[in-house]
Design a protein around this motif. Structure first.
Motif, PDB file in Angstrom:
ATOM      1  N   ASP A 171     138.070   4.101  35.892  1.00  0.00           N
ATOM      2  CA  ASP A 171     138.986   4.573  34.518  1.00  0.00           C
ATOM      3  C   ASP A 171     138.615   5.369  33.970  1.00  0.00           C
ATOM      4  OD1 ASP A 171     140.340   2.384  35.515  1.00  0.00           O
ATOM      5  OD2 ASP A 171     138.519   0.814  34.186  1.00  0.00           O
TER       6      ASP A 171
ATOM      7  N   LEU B 152     140.702   4.939  27.812  1.00  0.00           N
ATOM      8  CA  LEU B 152     140.936   4.882  29.374  1.00  0.00           C
ATOM      9  C   LEU B 152     141.784   3.619  29.884  1.00  0.00           C
ATOM     10  CD1 LEU B 152     137.371   4.598  29.856  1.00  0.00           C
ATOM     11  CD2 LEU B 152     138.061   6.599  30.279  1.00  0.00           C
TER      12      LEU B 152
ATOM     13  N   SER C 263     135.997  -1.466  30.848  1.00  0.00           N
ATOM     14  CA  SER C 263     136.430  -0.288  31.271  1.00  0.00           C
ATOM     15  C   SER C 263     135.051   0.014  32.788  1.00  0.00           C
ATOM     16  CB  SER C 263     136.658   0.845  30.406  1.00  0.00           C
ATOM     17  OG  SER C 263     137.489   0.920  29.027  1.00  0.00           O
TER      18      SER C 263
END
Length: 204
Positions: free
Chosen positions: A41, A204, A2
């Motif tokens: 993200d 996310l 992420s």
């Protein structure tokens, strides 16, 4: 992995937030660039010190527009400490009210407690549907440093509101769609804070 941007708007304590997020596996960028903040993200809004000073820094980097765009797109945001407080409609310090970012209804007001600031470890009471606190044992402690707080009843219907108590009940965390926030410092809360940040990364 992420991609997380920690918003760099002149507030302190950003490096510890970066390290804590890297510890749980995020690719972290510290930036004031609006494109980086919108496209990541996840976006983390840290904050220490005075509400008004944090809002002044946030206005300089166009945080209101950045956050509005992220929320419209359903892209997660995490506020920490004063970074949580500024997500609300207003903050009152020394009798002066300062408009906040207005993502959540409610006001930040002085905490009514015999000892101020509230500094140190405290437990919280998350609701059963909390994602941030999923899998966390009852009685887990987190690290707080604050003199102002959002009182119970703030937030929108459907928000998952976590409470704590120091002199009086106050909002320790809130989860409202893509917006999550904690009054305590997960980056200073050891393994418990790391677990919470990992739970957030999982969204996310």
């Amino acid at each position: 992995m992420s991609r997380v941007t920690v918003l760099d708007y002149g507030s302190g304590n950003v490096r510890s937030a970066v390290r804590a997020l890297e510890r749980v596996g995020a690719e972290v960028r510290l930036s004031a660039d609006p494109a980086a903040a919108v496209e990541a993200d996840g976006l983390v809004v840290p904050g220490v010190g005075a509400f008004a000073a944090c809002m002044a820094g946030l206005r300089q980097v166009r945080a209101q527009q950045i956050l509005a765009e992220r929320v419209r797109a359903g892209r997660p945001v995490l506020g920490i400490c004063v970074g949580m407080q500024v997500l609300f409609a207003a903050g009152v310090e020394h009798g002066v009210e300062t408009p906040g970012l207005g993502l959540l209804p409610g006001r930040v007001e002085p905490l009514a407690a015999p000892v101020i600031p509230h500094m140190g470890w405290n437990t919280v009471r998350p609701p059963k549907d909390s994602v941030l606190f999923a899998g966390m044992a009852e009685g887990t402690r987190y690290y707080f440093v604050h003199s102002y707080a959002v009182h119970p009843g703030a937030g929108r219907p459907g928000c998952a509101v976590t409470l704590a108590e120091h002199g009086e009940p106050f909002v320790a965390a809130v989860e409202a769609g893509p917006v999550s926030a904690t009054q305590f410092h997960p980056e200073k809360s050891g393994d418990a804070g790391a677990e919470l940040l990992a739970n957030w990364l999982g969204t996310l």
